[in-house]
Write an enzyme that holds these catalytic residues in place. Structure first.
Site, PDB file in Angstrom:
ATOM      1  N   GLU D  68      18.180  37.171  77.280  1.00 14.75           N
ATOM      2  CA  GLU D  68      17.775  35.917  77.920  1.00 14.75           C
ATOM      3  C   GLU D  68      17.601  36.047  79.433  1.00 14.75           C
ATOM      4  OE1 GLU D  68      20.124  36.172  75.582  1.00 14.75           O
ATOM      5  OE2 GLU D  68      19.247  35.055  73.918  1.00 14.75           O
ATOM      6  N   HIS D 137      25.660  26.262  68.984  1.00 15.80           N
ATOM      7  CA  HIS D 137      24.247  26.080  68.626  1.00 15.80           C
ATOM      8  C   HIS D 137      23.875  24.604  68.519  1.00 15.80           C
ATOM      9  CE1 HIS D 137      24.496  30.342  67.563  1.00 15.80           C
ATOM     10  NE2 HIS D 137      23.186  30.361  67.449  1.00 15.80           N
TER      11      HIS D 137
HETATM   12  C1  LIG Z   1      22.530  34.859  73.075  1.00 17.72           C
HETATM   13  C2  LIG Z   1      21.840  34.645  71.773  1.00 17.72           C
HETATM   14  N1  LIG Z   1      20.519  34.845  71.702  1.00 17.72           N
HETATM   15  C3  LIG Z   1      19.866  34.660  70.542  1.00 17.72           C
HETATM   16  C4  LIG Z   1      20.530  34.247  69.413  1.00 17.72           C
HETATM   17  C5  LIG Z   1      19.799  33.974  68.108  1.00 17.72           C
HETATM   18  N2  LIG Z   1      20.088  35.062  67.165  1.00 17.72           N
HETATM   19  C6  LIG Z   1      21.078  34.961  66.256  1.00 17.72           C
HETATM   20  S1  LIG Z   1      21.265  36.363  65.368  1.00 17.72           S
HETATM   21  C7  LIG Z   1      20.014  37.118  66.189  1.00 17.72           C
HETATM   22  C8  LIG Z   1      19.635  38.523  65.842  1.00 17.72           C
HETATM   23  C9  LIG Z   1      20.732  39.479  66.132  1.00 17.72           C
HETATM   24  O1  LIG Z   1      20.318  40.759  65.837  1.00 17.72           O
HETATM   25  P1  LIG Z   1      21.360  41.940  65.698  1.00 17.72           P
HETATM   26  O2  LIG Z   1      22.218  41.967  66.915  1.00 17.72           O
HETATM   27  O3  LIG Z   1      20.613  43.166  65.392  1.00 17.72           O
HETATM   28  O4  LIG Z   1      22.302  41.516  64.494  1.00 17.72           O
HETATM   29  P2  LIG Z   1      21.897  41.326  62.955  1.00 17.72           P
HETATM   30  O5  LIG Z   1      21.464  39.909  62.778  1.00 17.72           O
HETATM   31  O6  LIG Z   1      20.833  42.295  62.648  1.00 17.72           O
HETATM   32  O7  LIG Z   1      23.155  41.587  62.200  1.00 17.72           O
HETATM   33  C10 LIG Z   1      19.459  36.277  67.138  1.00 17.72           C
HETATM   34  C11 LIG Z   1      18.333  36.603  68.032  1.00 17.72           C
HETATM   35  C12 LIG Z   1      21.909  34.038  69.539  1.00 17.72           C
HETATM   36  N3  LIG Z   1      22.637  33.592  68.507  1.00 17.72           N
HETATM   37  N4  LIG Z   1      22.532  34.270  70.717  1.00 17.72           N
END
Ligand SMILES: Cc1ncc(C[n+]2csc(CCOP(=O)(O)OP(=O)(O)O)c2C)c(N)n1
Ligand SMILES: Cc1ncc(C[n+]2csc(CCOP(=O)(O)OP(=O)(O)O)c2C)c(N)n1
Ligand SMILES: [Mg+2]
Ligand SMILES: [Mg+2]
Lengths: 334, 333, 334, 333
Positions: D68, D137
């Site tokens: 972000e 959220h």
């Molecule tokens: C600071 C923040 N940015 C964006 C999100 C939205 N979000 C939730 S899970 C996710 C993907 C996370 O990817 P990864 O770290 O690879 O974990 P995975 O879901 O693959 O287990 C996103 C972008 C969030 N929850 N928090």
């Protein structure tokens, strides 16, 4: 993979470039020395972070940039602006808080900037610049021009998350962005060994998928060459580079004598001063026959003259009027 | 409050009162440490950590990298697992660098875990303008923090409160922000040696008056006090309340005062729009509507970033003059 | 320097450990499958991020941890909690929003936690965990105990500045902290190649001055070994490690069928399912004679039984009362 | 506002109105692009970027890493250098991750540079509770953004405004936060095709009444409207004002209304303490003190993080019931 840069190059830069590099460094040094004096004389309020000692970095990098190329700077930003073409009059006026300053007295040392010169501001936030430089590089790529952007930041700043995110995005999008880390061995009063467990910040480049290069930041030719390659890569659409320049600041973190803390030894300071970028380069220019002693002196005296005039200008300039306070918060144009 | 004996009370500048507060905490609480940028070797850029490294050693006085997210995370993780960290956030303007760690982790963890985590972490930070430090080193952002359930926020205005509130904050079992003021660092007053508490959540009447209640935050308390004589000249006997705590806010003390004076003015250094003064004005008229003879007034910074030039900064920061002007204007004198 | 871990080890773990690893994986899988069903049945409100496919990582790592060791988890956190000893009843109750849940219904899936088990919470903020784990590790070092902390995070999370800062600090202070990156190839719907220009997140370790290790996250023994070494280093005061486990999630980013987007191919999913950690491990256990088919079935049926009881418990549990809302915002104890 | 012809007006859910707004902008403005997490391939997790990648291609619809600070920096750097970026910040709760880039760079750059930089950047973000998405959220943090000189902040409550305000925001030469509401995504109403503007900084009277002015923010407008009939039953004819813009705030429209109704109630989803309602209440009594027959009332969330359990979340979010209760209580009916 960190490649250590050599200094020598068979097909060296032109005499004109060498002279410009020299003039840039002298201009920065003298601007900063005078700014320090002006601060001690009570003419400059607020915090002043002097660039003295690091002149080779700004000069060597900026030599490759035009006004169409963007840079972001740091709290230690005057040197970058001078090297980018900043004029002394509006710079001193800004430091003095006058309405004739580049920022109409609203920014001061930590926010000095000039959009026409492609200088996106000093920044009071450590690590504030790199995401902005990455955004400017995105802009250049978006507009399909050949301009680049350069983010200057310190060894201390390299531990900010913002630098990490900007570097990753620049590598991902293959942006025309060069990350120049000026490693002067300290973040404020904290030596590098107490803020990170690595020696070369350039070691972080591999983790983003970009080249990492270390060069001698006290040698303007070394910086000029290494920066030239990185900037060329960027202009050619080959993506970002992390260029680390090992350097040193002569004065304290803030102001001239700072807080008088005992965080580094006099010997250490002397050691680095023995490698002074300007002195070394002047010797070399003499050896190479690029400049005579007299010509060098002329540069010094003409810069001195500029400084004097600029200080007089700043001194005679008015302070902003109360009614100017609320100007420039918003752009009122439709 | 365990007031110390008179012979142990000395004049102490704000900066040294902070130092003593931290020192008492580190002496008393084995699991306490202080971590932040340049707190150890440099003793903090304001000097309030001077000597701590010598007395408590590297394990308890910790220089950190310039990594506010990391530093605040250190405070969250260490406090949740049994330490009592003091986290130093050099300038309040840097809360933006770690607002997620503050707002989404530190303030909420206990609630999200159904009350099963306790975070006794104290954050010290320096707010306020006045030294031409420009837009990114001069802000007063207490309104952001006070809008966060789970967080406590205090603004000690003088040496006595600075020391006592730091001690109280570290003894509290919740995250507490202690917002200090850089323009007050050299201000001196009598401060007892040894340990004492200044309760969190209690305002303090600094001067009694009958015509107008001034509620002031942080350094603005001194501007309010400076306005008292001048207000007297125009026939107004002002009561001055040092809010001291922003979250929780001591509505009761304020409202009781206004029931007596029928007039209120709130003063803070932050920009007026969205500042804590709005909340307080809203509460006052909610609680004491029928007692008010005039609208609750606010004196605060105009809606711009903090300007660098002393010529502008001087008119930017609210002061006794602005109070006088505002009172005259609202009471149409 | 990234060392690729081998799977085999002459002096393997005991039968008991192998059986525990198996049981952990089965418990996670069944918990998650049932949670998915409960969500589709409307029993679980909000967002549910299932861990199915990644069981070997949580199980292999947690096998080395006691309740005194801390972990931080992610939005995809049930698996970590189950492996850390989480009980099904309060877990389902939490997901159902009941007052008997681990968080009294206030946290739900994204904040499920248990301090007594050393589980510092799932986290709704991507990259939220690592700074907290680093802080917990600091706490352990401060108290001079031999406990460690482990931060789980995703490939997507590796691009958050918070992870960068936490890693640098852990290396600087030589904290007993292990950074486990579960690289499942996607951050939400964005494949790794579109969020970073590197293949191995472990490549970033060198930039912090800690070892980076890559291991097969579908092979519980490989994870067990690699994690064992990293955790041992941490316990011995030798500092942090970045351990990357290559893995895959079978269901969509959120929920079971998610948004029905076409961001990855069925073939890709099938390919990974062919490497299923549980199936492969059960084959191996049979081959090694550690467990019989019957014993394996017994594990399955006993876990099934636990699940059924837990769901019944959750179903019968009361919702929190309105007056509970303002509890737990502050700690009111003096 | 260039209202389109009647045959081009269709029922459109909020989510598609957002989509159309972005689409119009990308069609009209060559230097506009949209960047954010999962906006391209996925079309945003809310679906409002569906089809944009197909129509405008990878160069103008950009998936970003989960970074972000980087994303917001991209918006700052690109807007200052001639682009007109739309930055998508998936959840408003994530402002903490990039508050420095928002507060210290985006909002202040123009001022710090003495007016010599222009940042035409629009940030879209999704606020609000209601889906059991729990404490990280579901937040409404507009008060933080509105406290920032240099920033504009709007909260479109319906499809028409969502589309029109996105278009206006991108045409504005300042940073604008467009705070959307996730609980409104499926709400439909008539929306013209093509391009039109909804002015920033202007409130809108949604219903005329004579006994009470309700000033509502974002989704709370619908709760306010839902309370109208029930208020009528207790003899109160309510005027409902959709604030639409938080910064700048249209004090004039609100105060004019209160001069007529003599009573005011402010409603927002954010927690009450430090919420924007305090500012508005303070302004109302400052500007219309003599017209007020009762204190300005506030209806907002209680002082806790947003709870996960539907049983608690339901009572947490302000609604028509809370309005009724508050009005009865304050007017002692
Ligand atoms: C600071 C923040 N940015 C964006 C999100 C939205 N979000 C939730 S899970 C996710 C993907 C996370 O990817 P990864 O770290 O690879 O974990 P995975 O879901 O693959 O287990 C996103 C972008 C969030 N929850 N928090
Ligand atoms: C976000 C943030 N954190 C801390 C500071 C305080 N600060 C100003 S300069 C500085 C040191 C920066 O070190 P480095 O990046 O190495 O630059 P140098 O001063 O050596 O040129 C610090 C900590 C700041 N301005 N911004
Ligand atoms: Mg440095
Ligand atoms: Mg992933």
């Amino acid at each position: 993979m960190v490649a250590k840069k050599k200094t020598e190059n068979s097909n060296g830069p032109s005499q004109k470039i060498l002279q410009e590099l020299h003039r840039k460094m002298v201009r920065i040094r003298k601007f900063e020395e005078s700014a320090g004096k002006m601060m001690e004389d009570g003419k400059i309020p607020g915090a002043l972070h002097l660039y003295v000692g690091q002149e080779a970095v700004a000069s060597g990098v900026m030599q490759h940039l035009s006004n169409e190329d963007w840079i972001t700077s740091t709290h230690r930003g005057h040197g970058h602006l001078v090297a980018k073409g900043g004029e002394f009059k509006p710079m001193f006026a800004e430091l003095f808080g006058r309405s004739t300053g580049y920022c109409r007295g609203k920014g001061g040392s930590m926010h000095i900037s000039n959009m026409d010169l492609g200088m996106l501001g000093a920044n009071g936030i450590v690590g504030g610049g790199p995401p902005i430089a990455m955004g400017a590089a995105f802009s250049n790529k978006f507009k399909k021009n050949k301009n680049v952007s350069v983010a200057f930041f310190g060894d201390g700043a390299s531990n900010e998350g913002s630098v990490h995110e900007a570097a990753n995005m620049a590598a991902l999008y293959q942006l025309p962005c060069v990350f120049v880390c000026e490693n002067n061995g300290y973040g404020e009063y904290t030596p590098q060994a107490r803020h990170q467990a690595i020696v070369d910040v350039a070691d972080r480049a591999a983790g983003y998928g970009m080249p990492g290069v270390v060069c001698d930041g006290m040698d303007v030719m070394a910086v000029y060459e290494a920066a030239g390659e990185a900037i060329e890569r960027a202009r050619n659409g080959e993506g970002p580079t992390l260029l680390e320049c090992k350097t040193y600041r002569y004065y304290d973190h803030v102001g001239v004598r700072g807080m008088g803390l005992n965080y580094r030894s006099d010997e250490e300071v002397e050691e680095w001063k023995n490698k002074d970028a300007i002195e070394a380069f002047e010797k070399r220019l003499l050896q190479l026959g690029v400049m005579t002693k007299k010509k060098i002196e002329k540069v010094h005296s003409s810069v001195n003259q500029d400084i004097e005039e600029a200080i007089a200008f700043a001194n005679d300039s008015p302070y902003p009027l109360p009614e100017e306070l609320l100007d420039n918060v918003y752009n009122e144009e439709a | 409050m365990s007031e110390a004996e008179s012979n142990t009370v000395r004049e102490l500048p704000y900066v040294m009162a902070i130092n003593e507060g931290i020192r008492e905490v580190l002496r008393e609480q084995k699991n306490a440490f202080i971590a932040g940028e340049d707190v150890a070797i440099a003793g903090s850029v304001y000097g309030y950590c001077a000597g701590l490294l010598d007395e408590f050693g590297e394990e308890r006085v910790i220089d950190t990298p310039i990594s506010e997210k990391g530093i605040m995370g250190l405070g969250v993780g260490a406090s949740a697992t049994g330490c009592r960290p003091i986290i130093d956030l050099m300038f309040m303007d840097f809360v933006g660098e770690c607002m997620d760690e503050i707002a989404n982790q530190m303030a909420k963890m206990r609630f999200m875990f159904g009350g099963k985590a306790t975070l006794p972490v104290t954050v010290l930070t320096m707010g306020g303008a006045g030294g031409s430090l420009a837009a990114q080193h001069s802000q007063s952002l207490e309104a952001w923090l006070a809008h966060l359930p789970g967080m406590k926020v205090v603004m000690p205005s003088d040496s006595y409160d600075a020391k006592g509130m730091i001690i109280s904050a570290t003894r509290d079992n919740n995250p507490v922000f202690v917002v200090l003021n850089k323009a007050s660092l050299a201000m001196s007053m009598e401060v007892p040696e040894g340990s004492y508490e200044v309760p969190l959540g209690e305002a303090c009447v600094r001067r009694q008056g009958k015509d107008l209640t001034i509620v002031a935050f942080g350094r603005m308390v001194h501007e309010a006090m400076a306005s008292v004589d001048r207000l007297k000249e125009i026939g107004i006997d002002a009561e001055v309340i040092d809010a001291r705590s922003v979250q929780p806010f001591d509505t009761e003390t304020v409202v009781n005062s206004i029931r007596k004076t029928h007039r209120a003015l709130v003063i803070h250094e932050a920009v007026k729009f969205g500042g804590i003064g709005g909340e307080i004005a809203a509460q006052i008229q909610e609680e004491a509507f029928d007692y008010l003879d005039a609208p609750v007034m606010r004196v605060a910074a105009p809606f711009s970033p903090v300007p660098f030039s002393p010529a502008l900064e001087q008119i930017y920061i609210p002061n006794a003059d602005s109070i006088l002007t505002k009172v005259k204007e609202t009471l149409a004198m």
